[in-house]
Write a protein that holds these residues in place. Sequence first.
Motif, mmCIF file in Angstrom:
data_model
loop_
_atom_site.group_PDB
_atom_site.id
_atom_site.type_symbol
_atom_site.label_atom_id
_atom_site.label_comp_id
_atom_site.label_asym_id
_atom_site.label_seq_id
_atom_site.Cartn_x
_atom_site.Cartn_y
_atom_site.Cartn_z
ATOM 1 N N PRO A 161 0.830 -1.355 -0.149
ATOM 2 C CA PRO A 161 -0.123 0.026 0.113
ATOM 3 C C PRO A 161 0.884 1.375 -0.086
ATOM 4 O O PRO A 161 0.465 2.495 -0.556
ATOM 5 C CB PRO A 161 -0.939 -0.071 1.438
ATOM 6 N N TYR A 162 1.888 1.164 0.458
ATOM 7 C CA TYR A 162 2.909 2.307 0.429
ATOM 8 C C TYR A 162 4.334 1.330 0.239
ATOM 9 O O TYR A 162 4.478 0.367 0.260
ATOM 10 C CB TYR A 162 3.158 2.954 1.731
ATOM 11 N N VAL A 163 5.319 2.287 -0.405
ATOM 12 C CA VAL A 163 6.616 1.633 -0.601
ATOM 13 C C VAL A 163 7.547 2.308 0.502
ATOM 14 O O VAL A 163 7.575 3.495 0.593
ATOM 15 C CB VAL A 163 7.051 2.125 -2.098
ATOM 16 N N PRO A 164 8.223 1.528 1.143
ATOM 17 C CA PRO A 164 9.071 1.806 2.228
ATOM 18 C C PRO A 164 10.387 2.153 1.756
ATOM 19 O O PRO A 164 10.766 1.583 0.530
ATOM 20 C CB PRO A 164 9.044 0.413 3.077
ATOM 21 N N PRO A 165 11.281 2.615 2.531
ATOM 22 C CA PRO A 165 12.539 3.010 2.045
ATOM 23 C C PRO A 165 13.050 1.663 1.900
ATOM 24 O O PRO A 165 13.231 0.782 2.676
ATOM 25 C CB PRO A 165 13.614 3.633 3.411
ATOM 26 N N LYS A 166 14.175 1.663 0.778
ATOM 27 C CA LYS A 166 14.856 0.407 0.512
ATOM 28 C C LYS A 166 16.351 0.820 0.998
ATOM 29 O O LYS A 166 16.583 1.958 1.554
ATOM 30 C CB LYS A 166 15.304 0.432 -1.121
#
Length: 345
Positions: A161-166
């Motif tokens: 639903p969201y893209v977290p920090p890689k």
Amino acid sequence: PASPRISAAVGLQELARAVLPAAAFDFYAAGSNEEISTAEAVGAWRARRFAPRVLRDVSDVDTAVELLGSRLASPVLAAPTALQRMAHDEGEVATAAGIAAAGSLMVLSSRATRYPEDVAAAAGPWWYQVYWLRDPGITRRQVERATAAGARALVLTVDAPYVPPKATPQLPLPLPQDDELCRLVGLGSRLPGWEQDPSLGLDAIGELHQLSGLPVLVKGVLRADDALACVAAGAAGVIVSNHGGRQLDRAMATADALPAIARAVGDAVPVLVDGGIRTGTDVLVALALGARAVLVGRPVLWALALDGAAGVTALLESYRTQLSTAMALAGAPRVAEIDGSLLHG
Ligand code: FNR
């Protein structure tokens, strides 16, 4: 023989590191945050032990399976992974050709860098992965286009639903084919409509089926209650996945999530699994824990980078050969004979 270097997925990552630009390698290899889930995925399969059967006739081993109407040479599929032109100039078209030559099935990412029609022309059976975007009109257009191009199923990814920090914060520049493709898949776009819709609910499963007429599998499930809710909402399959450790870091290993989900779902729909599956012996563990098939993500990218379509074929062949040997040694010469009794504890 075409790809002498690619005899197994183990070790492939280090070979690929040598041929890929650092930014591309880092983007593919990364997990989110501290990369704990990514690091644990492989070991969770390797921790399981077999209780092999003996004195069965294993002179003839068959790895073939049928999955949602597609006959496949082995139960090892290519997972959807974005931006494959960073690995090879032909991108998703080379992957599709390599997988078709191995008799397997490709799941095409909706963040692909080639057009679905071009991929379809090179592919055997293929499924289309969907992110439900904030602007549902974009999602509908993508799905209609993939359906018209011949996708046999949709895979709705629900763990992002969201893209977290890689671990690698800087996304390298994508290499889309041209501006039109940029607009189709949202690459390079800063428009808010292209973000994944965080309000996504179970209704999306039925809506996608209505829209396409295709079976809809749900990817990114780690709990039995969620799996049952997806089945009740019309899912044609469940893919146990933590997105290769690229979403919630410290999400449980899929090898640990699979048994309870497979037990709960039973024969209602196929349960598939991905994450850290690196040998045909890992595949045997996954099938014994209740999976009908597995998907492989990063190794396909490494093989693509090393040797294009031929590399992808060699990789899938190596999984099939290893699985075939493991099945023979475990006394289960047919996929249908693989069950939980083959595992110790
Ligand atoms: C992914 N994955 C993914 N999943 C998805 O549904 N849509 C996508 O576009 C992508 N893109 C993507 C890019 C890259 C570089 C990676 C590594 C992964 C997740 C993928 O489908 C799969 O769940 C994992 O990759 C499986 O784990 P392994 O085999 O890579 O360990």
